[in-house]
Design a protein around this motif. Structure first.
Motif, PDB file in Angstrom:
ATOM      1  N   GLY A   1       0.817  -1.222   0.000  1.00  0.00           N
ATOM      2  CA  GLY A   1       0.000   0.000   0.000  1.00  0.00           C
ATOM      3  C   GLY A   1       0.840   1.257   0.000  1.00  0.00           C
ATOM      4  O   GLY A   1       1.768   1.408  -0.805  1.00  0.00           O
ATOM      5  N   LEU A   2       0.543   2.167   0.927  1.00  0.00           N
ATOM      6  CA  LEU A   2       1.215   3.473   0.981  1.00  0.00           C
ATOM      7  C   LEU A   2       2.441   3.471   1.903  1.00  0.00           C
ATOM      8  O   LEU A   2       2.917   4.540   2.290  1.00  0.00           O
ATOM      9  N   GLU A   3       2.950   2.297   2.244  1.00  0.00           N
ATOM     10  CA  GLU A   3       4.063   2.225   3.196  1.00  0.00           C
ATOM     11  C   GLU A   3       5.312   2.957   2.679  1.00  0.00           C
ATOM     12  O   GLU A   3       5.997   3.634   3.461  1.00  0.00           O
ATOM     13  N   ASN A   4       5.602   2.826   1.383  1.00  0.00           N
ATOM     14  CA  ASN A   4       6.778   3.528   0.831  1.00  0.00           C
ATOM     15  C   ASN A   4       6.635   5.034   0.987  1.00  0.00           C
ATOM     16  O   ASN A   4       7.612   5.728   1.306  1.00  0.00           O
ATOM     17  N   TYR A   5       5.435   5.532   0.753  1.00  0.00           N
ATOM     18  CA  TYR A   5       5.213   6.984   0.871  1.00  0.00           C
ATOM     19  C   TYR A   5       5.301   7.425   2.337  1.00  0.00           C
ATOM     20  O   TYR A   5       5.799   8.507   2.640  1.00  0.00           O
TER      21      TYR A   5
END
Length: 331
Positions: A86-90
């Motif tokens: 999901g948005l973990e990198n962001y």
């Protein structure tokens, strides 16, 4: 009776087949209509567009969409252990990675300082060349060469020689008794040397400015001179408004190029963004995360953030044009 019926049926079928074959042989296909001039032009247009379309979809659009998908994964070069996160990198990018914000500060400082200086310098040189001096073509070529070489590895290596501790600049300063230092190796001046390199590549915007200056009607200057306007007033009241669309165009291209600066930064800084992170550009950090640490998912997320920032900066420059760009007699 049965054999007779089959024989009769087969004979009928055979006869029907012969009848159909006879009918098919007697029918004629309608003659194909010749292409009209418009159809031939359309086909030629698509034929010429085909290489671009293949390149756009195969090299640009599909990799972009793939990177968008990868930005939501922990992809590290192998699809065996890839997971959707999901948005973990962001989240990691904005809240955990300290190098991210350092790279943002360095990149914005580079764009906000070096791009305006480069545009002003390019406009000044273009104004001088527009005075009708002799051998204009030669000077135009000489000034344009740095734009061709400025982002090359060879010039970046040369830049290290010029600004190094034992480089050309310190050699000149020593003649007048000034002890220099390693301008590239000091955190206070390393970014400055890369900004100078960007200003040095002023040739491309200079050529565009020169083309715009050639389009300003001479009678406007003559009328202003008759009214008593000085050179500076004519430059501010006639030249700048007349070439304001050109300034907008150059500004947008230069801002986009500033955010994408990489080659000269990589070579001048040695690829590590040093010293002390003073030359850690956003593109350099993205490269380190992707090909140094094999965190391709994280690097893809960084690439999409960069794309959004460039889009927002471009939109802001466009929006500001409503207040200072003139198209004829209208803004």
């Amino acid at each position: 009776m049965i054999d007779t019926d089959r024989s009769s049926t087969g004979g009928t079928a055979s006869g029907t087949g012969r009848t159909a074959g006879s009918s098919g042989g007697s029918s004629r296909r309608p003659a194909r209509k010749p292409w009209t001039e418009a159809q031939r032009s359309t086909a030629a247009g698509y034929a010429f567009l085909t290489p671009w379309l293949v390149g756009f979809f195969g090299i640009t659009l599909m990799p972009m969409l793939a990177s968008l998908v990868l930005s939501f994964t922990n992809f590290s070069g192998s699809f065996r252990n890839v997971e959707w996160i999901g948005l973990e990198n962001y989240r990691l990018m904005f809240t955990v990675d300290p190098a991210f914000w350092q790279s943002v500060r360095v990149t914005f400082a580079y764009v906000l300082i070096s791009v305006p200086i480069m545009l002003v310098f390019a406009l000044a040189i273009a104004t001088l060349l527009n005075k009708g001096i002799a051998m204009l073509g030669l000077y135009r070529t000489i000034f344009y060469i740095p734009s061709l070489l400025g982002t090359s590895v060879a010039v970046a290596v040369l830049w290290r020689f010029v600004w190094g501790e034992t480089g050309l600049l310190n050699g000149v300063l020593s003649v007048v008794g000034i002890a220099g230092r390693s301008w590239i190796g000091h955190p206070d001046t390393a970014l400055f040397t890369i900004m100078v390199l960007n200003v040095w590549t002023f040739g491309a915007p200079m050529i565009i400015f020169l083309a715009g200056l050639r389009q300003v009607p001479a009678d406007l200057y003559e009328a202003a001179a008759l009214d008593g306007a000085g050179r500076w007033q004519r430059f501010l009241r006639i030249t700048l408004p007349s070439i304001s669309p050109v300034i907008l165009f150059n500004g947008i291209l230069s801002v986009i190029g500033g955010f994408q600066a990489f080659t000269q930064v990589y070579v001048v800084s040695g690829g590590d963004g040093g010293p002390a992170g003073s030359t850690l550009f956003y593109t350099l950090l993205l490269y380190q995360r992707a090909f140094g640490e094999l965190r391709f998912g994280y690097a893809s997320a960084m690439a999409w953030v960069l794309l959004l920032v460039i889009g927002a900066a471009t939109a802001a420059v466009f929006a500001s044009g409503r207040f200072w760009v003139f198209y004829g007699d209208e803004k």
